[in-house]
Write a protein that holds these residues in place. Structure first.
Motif, PDB file in Angstrom:
ATOM      1  N   LEU A   6       0.854  -1.099   0.198  1.00  0.00           N
ATOM      2  CA  LEU A   6      -0.052   0.172  -0.100  1.00  0.00           C
ATOM      3  C   LEU A   6       0.885   1.280  -0.142  1.00  0.00           C
ATOM      4  N   ALA A   7       0.299   2.273  -0.593  1.00  0.00           N
ATOM      5  CA  ALA A   7       1.186   3.605  -0.924  1.00  0.00           C
ATOM      6  C   ALA A   7       0.375   4.562  -0.012  1.00  0.00           C
ATOM      7  N   ILE A   8       0.972   5.431   0.852  1.00  0.00           N
ATOM      8  CA  ILE A   8       0.462   6.696   1.453  1.00  0.00           C
ATOM      9  C   ILE A   8       1.157   7.894   0.603  1.00  0.00           C
ATOM     10  N   LEU A   9       0.525   8.662   0.137  1.00  0.00           N
ATOM     11  CA  LEU A   9       0.921   9.490  -0.957  1.00  0.00           C
ATOM     12  C   LEU A   9       0.473  10.979  -0.614  1.00  0.00           C
ATOM     13  N   ASP A  10       1.462  11.843  -0.482  1.00  0.00           N
ATOM     14  CA  ASP A  10       1.035  13.412  -0.233  1.00  0.00           C
ATOM     15  C   ASP A  10       0.869  13.909  -1.670  1.00  0.00           C
TER      16      ASP A  10
END
Length: 224
Positions: A49-53
């Protein structure tokens, strides 16, 4: 195994806080400070999973998300200080699985991650199919009747697995060719030959076995 998260965030204090909390919550976290490094992590590592700003120093997080969505269905949670409806809608329409507006609690982030990971998992599929006395172990690629193991070629096993998963349902030769051989342009004689061989192996078993019935004009079904 610990889920592997890619944290793509350019604010060091915020990123370090998130990484520390997420690691204590049971995740492995790889931090990238910009879009270029984030793209490398996403394509060179096994990420769950990616947490993207969105506000990255060398490009838009939305552009990175758009490029990712052209090749991957990796779950992505957008985190951003942009709270306007247009920004949230844009992120979700491009393909974000969730959108979290800063500031937020770390507990909420963990809860959102777990929720997205649950949604992204494929449905549970039984590994053992039973049709009467027939047992088909899809994981071990093994079929048996009354403890007697059938010796099957790959396509024979695939044919028996498909029929056993829906006993009583009639499959046409075209459907069987499409599902097992991946095309319907082959001759129906291919199906006839495999059904003939499979019937012979079922009939040769010492225990009573299900039978493959020909439904004239329609196709084949398994009768337990």
């Amino acid at each position: 195994m610990r889920p592997h998260l890619a944290l793509i965030e350019d604010e060091p204090d915020f990123a370090l806080m998130c990484r520390s909390y997420l690691e204590r919550a049971g995740f492995t976290v790889t931090w990238a400070m910009d879009a270029r490094a984030g793209n490398a992590v996403l394509h060179e590592s096994r990420v769950d999973l990616a947490i993207l700003d969105l506000g990255l120093p060398d490009g838009s997080g939305l552009e990175l998300l758009r490029a990712l969505r052209s090749t991957s269905r990796l779950p992505v949670i957008v985190v951003s200080g942009r709270s306007a409806e247009a920004d949230r809608v844009a992120g979700l329409e491009i393909g974000a699985d969730d959108y979290l507006v800063k500031p937020f609690s770390q507990r909420e982030l963990v809860a959102r991650i777990h929720a997205v990971l649950r949604r992204s998992q494929p449905p549970d599929v039984p590994t053992v199919i039973q049709a009467g006395s027939l047992l088909v172990d899809t994981a071990a690629r093994r079929a048996s009747v009354g403890g007697a193991v059938l010796t099957l070629r790959p396509k024979e096993f695939a044919l028996l697995e498909l029929l056993a998963a829906a006993p009583g349902r009639v499959f046409s030769a075209e459907q069987l060719l499409e599902r097992i051989w991946g095309s319907s342009w082959q001759q129906s004689a291919t199906v006839i030959e495999h059904v003939y061989r499979l019937r012979g192996k079922l009939a040769a078993l010492p225990a009573p076995a299900p039978r493959i019935t020909t439904v004239r004009g329609f196709g084949y079904r398994l009768d337990p």
